[in-house]
Write a protein that holds these residues in place. Structure first.
Motif, PDB file in Angstrom:
ATOM      1  N   ASP A  39      96.961  -1.533  14.717  1.00 28.78           N
ATOM      2  CA  ASP A  39      96.848  -0.647  15.858  1.00 28.78           C
ATOM      3  C   ASP A  39      95.622  -1.048  16.671  1.00 28.78           C
ATOM      4  OD1 ASP A  39      97.898   1.827  17.054  1.00 28.78           O
ATOM      5  OD2 ASP A  39      95.882   2.577  16.617  1.00 28.78           O
ATOM      6  N   ALA A  95      93.590   0.709  18.383  1.00 23.35           N
ATOM      7  CA  ALA A  95      92.455   1.614  18.148  1.00 23.35           C
ATOM      8  C   ALA A  95      91.690   1.228  16.885  1.00 23.35           C
ATOM      9  CB  ALA A  95      92.942   3.058  18.061  1.00 23.35           C
ATOM     10  N   ASP A  96      92.424   0.795  15.851  1.00 16.61           N
ATOM     11  CA  ASP A  96      91.779   0.394  14.591  1.00 16.61           C
ATOM     12  C   ASP A  96      90.958  -0.875  14.786  1.00 16.61           C
ATOM     13  OD1 ASP A  96      92.994   2.551  13.383  1.00 16.61           O
ATOM     14  OD2 ASP A  96      94.624   1.379  12.510  1.00 16.61           O
ATOM     15  N   GLN A 107      89.741  -1.926  17.654  1.00 16.32           N
ATOM     16  CA  GLN A 107      88.632  -1.552  18.531  1.00 16.32           C
ATOM     17  C   GLN A 107      87.521  -0.880  17.721  1.00 16.32           C
ATOM     18  OE1 GLN A 107      88.348  -1.868  22.224  1.00 16.32           O
ATOM     19  NE2 GLN A 107      86.310  -1.623  21.396  1.00 16.32           N
TER      20      GLN A 107
END
Length: 110
Positions: A97, A99-100, A102
């Motif tokens: 993902d 977000a992960d 990042q």
């Protein structure tokens, strides 16, 4: 510290890889193969991270650079490796993902 590129840097050989790791404090390395479906799914995420973060984002074609992939113990693709100040910091395997990824970069940049 080198100027962060806005798109992934395609690693040409082992020397190029080592130069890039040494020149950047935070590095994300995407080990991929052209025949790998999940790698294709992950590619846009990796490109976005290259554009949006200060981290250097490297792409290593494991077919082109088999020796480097072997030395790094890459067994499956996609594999994402994180480096901080020249040292391997973390590794995740499979489609991730954004977000992960990042969050992992933010933690290293912190």
């Amino acid at each position: 510290m080198s100027q962060a590129a806005t798109e992934p840097i395609h690693v040409k050989d082992k020397d190029h890889f080592e130069e890039l790791i040494a020149a950047n404090s935070v590095v994300l390395v995407d080990y991929y193969a052209d025949w790998c479906g999940p790698c294709k799914m992950l590619a846009p995420t990796v490109e976005e991270l290259a554009a949006e973060t200060d981290a250097a984002v490297l792409k290593v074609d494991i077919d082109e650079l088999q020796e480097l992939a072997g030395e790094k113990g890459i067994r499956s693709v996609p594999t994402i490796e994180f480096y901080h100040n020249g040292e391997a910091a973390d590794r995740v395997v499979g489609v991730q993902d954004k977000a992960d990824l990042q969050a992992a970069l933010d933690e290293l940049s912190g």
